[in-house]
Design a protein around this motif. Structure first.
Motif, mmCIF file in Angstrom:
data_model
loop_
_atom_site.group_PDB
_atom_site.id
_atom_site.type_symbol
_atom_site.label_atom_id
_atom_site.label_comp_id
_atom_site.label_asym_id
_atom_site.label_seq_id
_atom_site.Cartn_x
_atom_site.Cartn_y
_atom_site.Cartn_z
ATOM 1 N N GLN A 3 0.836 -1.196 0.000
ATOM 2 C CA GLN A 3 0.000 0.000 0.000
ATOM 3 C C GLN A 3 0.873 1.248 0.000
ATOM 4 O O GLN A 3 1.922 1.284 0.651
ATOM 5 C CB GLN A 3 -0.910 0.003 1.227
ATOM 6 N N LEU A 4 0.433 2.274 -0.733
ATOM 7 C CA LEU A 4 1.097 3.575 -0.749
ATOM 8 C C LEU A 4 0.040 4.633 -0.431
ATOM 9 O O LEU A 4 -1.038 4.616 -1.041
ATOM 10 C CB LEU A 4 1.708 3.889 -2.108
ATOM 11 N N VAL A 5 0.352 5.537 0.482
ATOM 12 C CA VAL A 5 -0.589 6.574 0.884
ATOM 13 C C VAL A 5 0.104 7.924 0.812
ATOM 14 O O VAL A 5 1.101 8.161 1.504
ATOM 15 C CB VAL A 5 -1.116 6.328 2.304
ATOM 16 N N GLU A 6 -0.439 8.813 -0.032
ATOM 17 C CA GLU A 6 0.097 10.172 -0.161
ATOM 18 C C GLU A 6 -0.617 11.118 0.795
ATOM 19 O O GLU A 6 -1.794 10.927 1.107
ATOM 20 C CB GLU A 6 -0.074 10.705 -1.583
ATOM 21 N N CYS A 22 4.817 10.158 1.008
ATOM 22 C CA CYS A 22 4.314 8.883 0.499
ATOM 23 C C CYS A 22 4.756 7.822 1.497
ATOM 24 O O CYS A 22 5.952 7.478 1.545
ATOM 25 C CB CYS A 22 4.867 8.597 -0.882
ATOM 26 N N VAL A 24 4.647 4.015 2.777
ATOM 27 C CA VAL A 24 4.394 2.698 2.190
ATOM 28 C C VAL A 24 4.273 1.655 3.283
ATOM 29 O O VAL A 24 4.849 1.790 4.367
ATOM 30 C CB VAL A 24 5.516 2.320 1.198
ATOM 31 N N TYR A 95 0.750 11.687 -7.449
ATOM 32 C CA TYR A 95 0.689 10.279 -7.073
ATOM 33 C C TYR A 95 2.091 9.755 -6.774
ATOM 34 O O TYR A 95 3.051 10.144 -7.451
ATOM 35 C CB TYR A 95 0.128 9.443 -8.223
ATOM 36 N N GLY A 114 -0.545 4.940 -5.319
ATOM 37 C CA GLY A 114 -1.374 5.497 -4.270
ATOM 38 C C GLY A 114 -2.613 6.146 -4.859
ATOM 39 O O GLY A 114 -2.824 6.142 -6.081
ATOM 40 N N GLN A 115 -3.414 6.760 -3.979
ATOM 41 C CA GLN A 115 -4.692 7.330 -4.412
ATOM 42 C C GLN A 115 -4.562 8.772 -4.887
ATOM 43 O O GLN A 115 -5.488 9.302 -5.491
ATOM 44 C CB GLN A 115 -5.716 7.256 -3.264
#
Length: 123
Positions: A3-6, A22, A24, A95, A114-115
């Motif tokens: 999972q990657l989250v910005e 970012c 992870v 992203y 990511g989103q």
């Protein structure tokens, strides 16, 4: 699960700064190339910067070279994009993405995304 989250996007005036993060999970930064891309309305997604595994090589697009700085915080499992001297044309959704296969700024290299986080540069 990989999972990657910005985070860190927002509204800023021209000439200002923002720092994107970012974070992870599900894998270690040491073995993966991490990149930042951006997509403006009606335009294709383009590469901004990337760092290979272990951070021994960092690439920047010509559009951001000298203004943006990519860094890795290994023990936080986070990659940062410091954006300075922002311009209206930097407005886009940003992203982060990950690949285990080499490095570069071509979106097709990256299977994990990511989103996105919105960056708006406007007065």
């Amino acid at each position: 699960q990989l999972q990657l989250v910005e985070s860190g996007g927002g509204l800023v005036q021209p000439g200002g700064s923002l720092r994107l993060s970012c974070t992870v999970s599900g894998f270690s930064l040491d073995s993966w190339t991490i990149a930042w891309f951006r997509q403006a309305p009606g335009k294709e997604r383009v590469g901004v910067a990337c760092t290979n595994s272990y951070g021994t090589n960092i690439l920047y697009s010509e559009a951001v070279k000298g203004r943006f700085t990519l860094s890795r915080a290994r023990y936080e499992n986070t990659v940062y994009l410091q954006m300075d001297r922002l311009k209206p044309e930097d407005t886009a959704v940003y992203y982060c993405a990950a690949t285990y296969r080499g490095d570069g700024l071509e979106p097709d290299l990256y299977p994990h995304w990511g989103q996105g986080t919105q960056v708006t540069v406007s007065s």
